[in-house]
Design a protein around this motif. Structure first.
Motif, PDB file in Angstrom:
ATOM      1  N   LYS A 139       0.883  -1.098   0.002  1.00 24.35           N
ATOM      2  CA  LYS A 139      -0.075   0.147   0.065  1.00 24.35           C
ATOM      3  C   LYS A 139       0.900   1.071   0.160  1.00 24.35           C
ATOM      4  O   LYS A 139       1.784   1.461   0.954  1.00 24.35           O
ATOM      5  N   ASP A 287      10.616  -5.928  -5.348  1.00 21.65           N
ATOM      6  CA  ASP A 287      10.262  -6.458  -6.649  1.00 21.65           C
ATOM      7  C   ASP A 287      11.530  -6.654  -7.357  1.00 21.65           C
ATOM      8  O   ASP A 287      12.418  -5.660  -7.271  1.00 21.65           O
ATOM      9  N   SER A 301      10.172 -11.978  -6.706  1.00 17.74           N
ATOM     10  CA  SER A 301      10.637 -10.905  -5.235  1.00 17.74           C
ATOM     11  C   SER A 301      12.250 -11.116  -5.291  1.00 17.74           C
ATOM     12  O   SER A 301      12.768 -12.150  -5.474  1.00 17.74           O
TER      13      SER A 301
HETATM   14  C1  LIG Z   1       5.484   2.353   0.205  1.00 16.89           C
HETATM   15  C2  LIG Z   1       6.433   1.246  -0.521  1.00 16.89           C
HETATM   16  C3  LIG Z   1       7.430   1.517  -1.288  1.00 16.89           C
HETATM   17  C4  LIG Z   1       7.912   0.419  -1.967  1.00 16.89           C
HETATM   18  N1  LIG Z   1       9.006   0.886  -3.019  1.00 16.89           N
HETATM   19  C5  LIG Z   1       9.838  -0.133  -3.662  1.00 16.89           C
HETATM   20  C6  LIG Z   1      10.767   0.081  -4.475  1.00 16.89           C
HETATM   21  O1  LIG Z   1      11.133   1.186  -4.537  1.00 16.89           O
HETATM   22  N2  LIG Z   1      11.379  -1.102  -5.194  1.00 16.89           N
HETATM   23  C7  LIG Z   1      10.989  -2.218  -4.958  1.00 16.89           C
HETATM   24  O2  LIG Z   1      11.544  -3.243  -5.677  1.00 16.89           O
HETATM   25  N3  LIG Z   1       9.838  -2.554  -4.015  1.00 16.89           N
HETATM   26  C8  LIG Z   1       9.366  -1.624  -3.379  1.00 16.89           C
HETATM   27  N4  LIG Z   1       8.264  -1.847  -2.538  1.00 16.89           N
HETATM   28  C9  LIG Z   1       8.235  -3.266  -2.011  1.00 16.89           C
HETATM   29  C10 LIG Z   1       7.364  -4.106  -3.072  1.00 16.89           C
HETATM   30  O3  LIG Z   1       6.296  -3.299  -3.641  1.00 16.89           O
HETATM   31  C11 LIG Z   1       6.802  -5.441  -2.684  1.00 16.89           C
HETATM   32  O4  LIG Z   1       6.358  -5.218  -1.197  1.00 16.89           O
HETATM   33  C12 LIG Z   1       7.752  -6.675  -2.623  1.00 16.89           C
HETATM   34  O5  LIG Z   1       8.196  -6.829  -3.792  1.00 16.89           O
HETATM   35  C13 LIG Z   1       7.489  -7.601  -1.604  1.00 16.89           C
HETATM   36  O6  LIG Z   1       6.359  -8.322  -2.354  1.00 16.89           O
HETATM   37  P1  LIG Z   1       5.713  -9.568  -2.135  1.00 16.89           P
HETATM   38  O7  LIG Z   1       4.895 -10.221  -2.913  1.00 16.89           O
HETATM   39  O8  LIG Z   1       6.894 -10.617  -1.513  1.00 16.89           O
HETATM   40  O9  LIG Z   1       4.956  -9.310  -0.868  1.00 16.89           O
HETATM   41  P2  LIG Z   1       3.849  -8.298  -0.438  1.00 16.89           P
HETATM   42  O10 LIG Z   1       2.662  -9.175  -0.797  1.00 16.89           O
HETATM   43  O11 LIG Z   1       3.757  -7.157  -1.469  1.00 16.89           O
HETATM   44  O12 LIG Z   1       3.944  -8.005   1.091  1.00 16.89           O
HETATM   45  C14 LIG Z   1       4.099  -6.626   1.351  1.00 16.89           C
HETATM   46  C15 LIG Z   1       4.399  -6.721   2.802  1.00 16.89           C
HETATM   47  O13 LIG Z   1       4.605  -5.233   2.985  1.00 16.89           O
HETATM   48  C16 LIG Z   1       3.795  -4.565   4.087  1.00 16.89           C
HETATM   49  N5  LIG Z   1       3.181  -3.546   3.510  1.00 16.89           N
HETATM   50  C17 LIG Z   1       2.424  -3.233   2.669  1.00 16.89           C
HETATM   51  N6  LIG Z   1       2.194  -1.746   2.664  1.00 16.89           N
HETATM   52  C18 LIG Z   1       2.867  -1.236   3.503  1.00 16.89           C
HETATM   53  C19 LIG Z   1       3.396   0.126   4.027  1.00 16.89           C
HETATM   54  N7  LIG Z   1       2.835   1.247   3.350  1.00 16.89           N
HETATM   55  N8  LIG Z   1       4.015   0.282   4.996  1.00 16.89           N
HETATM   56  C20 LIG Z   1       4.791  -0.814   5.711  1.00 16.89           C
HETATM   57  N9  LIG Z   1       4.632  -2.000   5.243  1.00 16.89           N
HETATM   58  C21 LIG Z   1       3.752  -2.316   4.118  1.00 16.89           C
HETATM   59  C22 LIG Z   1       2.749  -5.788   4.115  1.00 16.89           C
HETATM   60  O14 LIG Z   1       2.313  -5.769   5.653  1.00 16.89           O
HETATM   61  C23 LIG Z   1       3.044  -6.912   3.668  1.00 16.89           C
HETATM   62  O15 LIG Z   1       3.735  -7.868   4.502  1.00 16.89           O
HETATM   63  C24 LIG Z   1       7.597  -0.795  -1.946  1.00 16.89           C
HETATM   64  C25 LIG Z   1       6.501  -0.998  -0.992  1.00 16.89           C
HETATM   65  C26 LIG Z   1       5.793  -0.131  -0.038  1.00 16.89           C
HETATM   66  C27 LIG Z   1       4.913  -0.519   0.673  1.00 16.89           C
END
Ligand SMILES: Cc1cc2nc3c(=O)[nH]c(=O)nc-3n(C[C@H](O)[C@H](O)[C@H](O)COP(=O)(O)OP(=O)(O)OC[C@H]3O[C@@H](n4cnc5c(N)ncnc54)[C@H](O)[C@@H]3O)c2cc1C
Length: 395
Positions: A139, A287, A301
């Motif tokens: 988010k 990502d 991831s």
């Molecule tokens: C504000 C923000 C900025 C990001 N910027 C980048 C970036 O520049 N480059 C990059 O590669 N990835 C970035 N990400 C991370 C990326 O979007 C994914 O979270 C990551 O790839 C992991 O994905 P996933 O499918 O393993 O887990 P996901 O299903 O995405 O799980 C994400 C986890 O993050 C937590 N989370 C979600 N939103 C928030 C929030 N607002 N604040 C704190 N925790 C949160 C959730 O609780 C969850 O446990 C960012 C994430 C956020 C929230």
């Protein structure tokens, strides 16, 4: 004065850890007029004990800009073996596999949901599989931490996922409280978090242009179900199930246009010391952008095990994932650079206009539309320079 009002090396990151660290409950976290969470100290109660300054990101000193926290760390590409998990996560579903595994192993899981009735993102302590589902996906707003972080109790084990600054604060706090062993800390590469005033105006825009009811029921900033990982969509539905759906949201959705333009992020995000040079988490996820997985449309991831404990945790869950070993170069090509470009003058104007009566589309047309084309040109120039230097080095 010996509290967080003391001037530091960095701006406030809005993590809220000062609030939970105060033994006298003298600190509150409130949104300021620009839509960022800021601590407010009640001087009548504050005893100047200084505990809040010990957990605060403001006092983290700048490190050598050439140092890199991840150079010698294990780096992986990974995605869940369960395709539904991948398709309902932001990238490869590592976040979900971590939270789900440790939830069922007896840990309390602290992650972020979109709290639709209150129109904010906030950390919660998950109490059910439904909560774990709601925690999934990114988010792109600063979450309100205080309610959830205040519930941490001695004698329980926790896995917390948060922004690098929230996790930095928690690392400091758990050390101070001698509770470090009870916490598994996970953060992610973070682009930064924009002002809540952007979200408010965006909501007005959607209600007017797409006739949505202002009472939103569901918000997904990273919907991959009807779309693909690289074409990530924004999906919102209101209380009457009316949907707003925008494919390729990073370039076509108005909220993301502001987010990607860096025009209204929290002050601390621009010069964040925790992007590449410091990391307080056991595991960092992200990502896996870039060329290496450009043809993967489900989602990948990037995972870095940042501590010994992080590596042990990783070994416990890796059987749930398809894993490929990677190196630091892969990481560098996947992630943005160290700092985010800040146009202070433009940011001031945009923050002012977001506070005032102007509509989001007016602000966009006036300040963002042209800036994006400048950014694209700069990006193309950077790519051109990289290609030229690559050609030269191979001669
Ligand atoms: C504000 C923000 C900025 C990001 N910027 C980048 C970036 O520049 N480059 C990059 O590669 N990835 C970035 N990400 C991370 C990326 O979007 C994914 O979270 C990551 O790839 C992991 O994905 P996933 O499918 O393993 O887990 P996901 O299903 O995405 O799980 C994400 C986890 O993050 C937590 N989370 C979600 N939103 C928030 C929030 N607002 N604040 C704190 N925790 C949160 C959730 O609780 C969850 O446990 C960012 C994430 C956020 C929230």
């Amino acid at each position: 004065m010996n509290n967080i009002n003391k001037i530091g090396h960095n701006p406030c990151s809005s993590c809220g850890v000062c609030v939970i660290s105060c033994p006298h409950k003298a600190v509150l976290l409130k949104q300021d007029e620009n839509g960022f969470y800021r601590p407010i100290v009640n001087n009548d109660i504050c005893t100047d004990c200084g505990i809040c300054t010990k957990v605060c990101y403001k006092y983290l000193k700048e490190k050598n800009p050439f140092e890199n926290a991840f150079k010698d760390k294990s780096i992986y590409a990974a995605w869940s073996k369960d395709i539904t998990t991948v398709k309902t996560s932001s990238s490869g579903g590592v976040g979900y596999e971590l939270t789900s595994y440790f939830y069922h192993a007896g840990y309390k899981i602290c992650g972020v949901i979109f709290d639709a009735p209150n129109n904010i993102c906030k950390h919660i302590i998950a109490e059910s599989d439904e909560n774990l589902e709601a925690i999934k996906t990114s988010k792109y707003l600063q979450s309100y931490t205080v309610e959830a972080f205040s519930q941490f109790k001695k004698g329980e084990k926790y896995l917390v996922v948060g922004t690098p600054c929230q996790i930095y604060g928690l690392r400091k706090w758990s050390k101070l409280k001698k509770l470090e062993d009870d916490f598994i800390l996970v953060d992610f590469f973070c682009h930064g978090t924009p002002t809540h005033n952007l979200w408010k105006k965006y909501k007005e825009f959607l209600c007017e242009k797409y006739n949505l009811n202002s009472s939103f029921k569901y918000v997904n900033f990273r919907s991959n179900q009807k779309s693909t990982w690289h074409k990530n969509a924004m999906l919102i539905s209101d209380c009457y199930e009316k949907e707003y759906y925008k494919d390729k949201a990073f370039v076509s959705d108005l909220f993301f246009q502001f987010f990607m333009s860096h025009s209204c992020l929290n002050d601390a995000c621009y010069s964040c010391q925790l992007r590449l040079d410091n990391c307080a988490a056991d595991i960092r996820i992200a990502d896996f952008w870039g060329s290496k997985y450009a043809n993967n449309e489900n989602g990948v991831s990037l995972v870095i095990t940042n501590t010994k404990r992080g590596e042990l945790i990783w070994r416990e869950i890796e059987h749930l994932l398809t894993v490929e070993n990677c190196n630091f170069k892969d990481l560098e090509t996947s992630q943005n650079g160290r700092f985010i470009e800040k146009n202070q003058q433009q940011r001031n104007v945009i923050l002012k206009e977001l506070r005032e009566d102007k509509s989001l589309i007016q602000i966009y047309n006036q300040h963002i539309k042209n800036k994006l084309s400048v950014s694209v040109l700069l990006l193309l120039r950077k790519i051109e320079i990289k290609i030229l230097s690559h050609i030269n080095s191979n001669r």
